[in-house]
Write a protein that holds these residues in place. Structure first.
Motif, PDB file in Angstrom:
ATOM      1  N   THR A 184     -20.984 -68.389 -46.069  1.00  0.00           N
ATOM      2  CA  THR A 184     -21.770 -69.050 -46.968  1.00  0.00           C
ATOM      3  C   THR A 184     -22.274 -70.441 -46.774  1.00  0.00           C
ATOM      4  O   THR A 184     -22.799 -70.942 -47.786  1.00  0.00           O
ATOM      5  N   ASP A 185     -22.229 -70.814 -45.517  1.00  0.00           N
ATOM      6  CA  ASP A 185     -22.754 -72.064 -44.929  1.00  0.00           C
ATOM      7  C   ASP A 185     -23.693 -72.004 -44.192  1.00  0.00           C
ATOM      8  O   ASP A 185     -23.508 -71.728 -43.161  1.00  0.00           O
TER       9      ASP A 185
ATOM     10  N   HIS B 185     -25.907 -67.178 -40.032  1.00  0.00           N
ATOM     11  CA  HIS B 185     -26.141 -68.392 -40.731  1.00  0.00           C
ATOM     12  C   HIS B 185     -26.322 -69.469 -40.011  1.00  0.00           C
ATOM     13  O   HIS B 185     -26.438 -70.608 -40.789  1.00  0.00           O
TER      14      HIS B 185
ATOM     15  N   ARG C  88     -14.063 -74.279 -46.801  1.00  0.00           N
ATOM     16  CA  ARG C  88     -13.775 -73.440 -47.747  1.00  0.00           C
ATOM     17  C   ARG C  88     -12.223 -73.176 -47.711  1.00  0.00           C
ATOM     18  O   ARG C  88     -11.774 -73.549 -46.921  1.00  0.00           O
TER      19      ARG C  88
ATOM     20  N   GLY D 150     -27.495 -62.575 -50.660  1.00  0.00           N
ATOM     21  CA  GLY D 150     -26.388 -62.966 -51.092  1.00  0.00           C
ATOM     22  C   GLY D 150     -25.913 -62.411 -52.442  1.00  0.00           C
ATOM     23  O   GLY D 150     -25.799 -61.379 -52.397  1.00  0.00           O
ATOM     24  N   HIS D 151     -25.354 -63.325 -53.272  1.00  0.00           N
ATOM     25  CA  HIS D 151     -24.685 -62.959 -54.586  1.00  0.00           C
ATOM     26  C   HIS D 151     -25.937 -62.733 -55.792  1.00  0.00           C
ATOM     27  O   HIS D 151     -25.406 -62.229 -56.723  1.00  0.00           O
TER      28      HIS D 151
ATOM     29  N   LYS E  80     -18.657 -74.026 -52.763  1.00  0.00           N
ATOM     30  CA  LYS E  80     -19.523 -73.911 -51.648  1.00  0.00           C
ATOM     31  C   LYS E  80     -20.201 -75.369 -51.569  1.00  0.00           C
ATOM     32  O   LYS E  80     -20.816 -76.321 -52.504  1.00  0.00           O
TER      33      LYS E  80
END
Length: 328
Positions: free
Chosen positions: A57-58, A84, A12, A272-273, A36
């Motif tokens: 995010t990974d 994660h 990122r 998450g989102h 992403k």
């Protein structure tokens, strides 16, 4: 292994000063779009890199690591949280994992107090009225919240961040209670004037505020489940700046809608989102987009730690922030 020839892939966009320093030190492949990466793109990155620099995010699981090939030797995570990443599989494949602990402590503790105050003093409701132009002037009973001084704060997870929250809350005159896997040393308890509860259930039922500051592990998943949420006082407020998976979000939403919990301040979410849309409708809930560590200083320091971990590894030494099994 020479630092000049070390191939590094960053997933990122990172702060500009961090990316610039990486380009000076390594053969680095930076993210141009900040999109992403897909699973296949992550696997391809691992196949062509000596070092991968992922973020939260990974998600990197066993199946992906099994396709990584033999080149990858270090996963230098940008961030302290490591849930994660499949650490055990990485170790089995001879891949070291490092993280960036400590640098987000003060920033996250600040955000915890900000959320606690925002919910309790109804700050977003006041802002909404002002921004809509509907305010008709001061009234004796308008926007009445609650006083935090003298109230009991229960901290779930008393590591670096939990202790930083305790210090701030003490300055606001709050009484500190905590539940932790291990009791703190007496001198730290004395400094924080903190009361330890071996039983989380007993603590939850007695405090006015709960701050979630523990990591997400198999043992903390839904630690605040429907049964424990029901133990909370009807007017109690829960704040989470740690990991969304620690709270059963659907159960929390149901109880907030039913008025069984006083309010919630959430910077992280279980999926998450993808947030339960019913949460957005509630006036006693403050939602933030995972901003807890989002300061210029904090993100730059995270980047510096990543660089030090990679540079130390490149020089043939153990990265200072190596993740070891005892931490999991």
């Amino acid at each position: 292994m020479s630092a000049q020839r070390l191939s590094v892939v960053v997933t990122r966009r990172l702060p500009e000063v961090v990316e610039t320093r990486m380009k000076e030190l390594f053969d680095v492949e930076l993210s141009e779009t900040d999109q992403k990466m897909s699973r296949d793109e992550l696997v391809q990155a691992m196949q062509r890199a000596d070092v991968l620099v992922p973020t939260l995010t990974d998600t990197i699981d066993q199946g992906m690591l099994s396709r990584a090939g033999d080149r990858l030797k270090l996963i230098a995570n940008f961030g302290a949280g490591i849930d994660h990443l499949d650490i055990q599989t990485a170790r089995q494949r001879g891949i070291l994992v490092s993280n960036t602990p400590g640098v987000v402590t003060e920033d996250t503790a600040d955000m915890t107090m900000a959320l606690l105050l925002a919910v309790t003093r109804r700050i977003p409701e006041g802002m909404a009225v002002m921004q809509s132009g509907r305010w008709e002037g001061w009234a004796p009973t308008a926007f009445m919240g609650a006083r935090v001084g003298g109230r009991r704060l229960g901290i779930l997870g008393m590591g670096r961040i939990g202790q930083a929250v305790a210090r701030r809350a003490r300055a606001f005159g709050m009484q500190i209670h905590y539940h932790n896997r291990r009791r703190l040393r007496p001198e730290i308890e004395d400094e924080l004037e903190a009361t330890w509860w071996e039983s989380l259930d007993q603590m939850v039922s007695r405090v006015d505020f709960i701050s979630v500051n523990c990591p997400h592990t198999p043992s903390t998943f839904h630690l605040m489940n429907a049964r424990r949420l029901k133990l909370m006082k009807p007017g109690a407020v829960i704040v989470n700046t740690s990991r969304g998976e620690v709270i059963d979000e659907n159960a929390l939403t149901r109880m907030l809608r039913a008025g069984e919990i006083g309010g919630a301040g959430l910077d992280v979410f279980e999926h998450g989102h993808e947030i339960n849309p019913r949460l957005r409708e509630l006036p006693n809930v403050v939602l933030l987009p995972h901003m807890g560590s989002a300061t210029v200083e904090g993100r730059n320091e995270m980047g510096e730690k990543v660089i030090i971990n990679i540079k130390t590894f490149a020089d043939g030494h153990r990265p200072p922030d190596l993740v070891v099994p005892s931490m999991l």
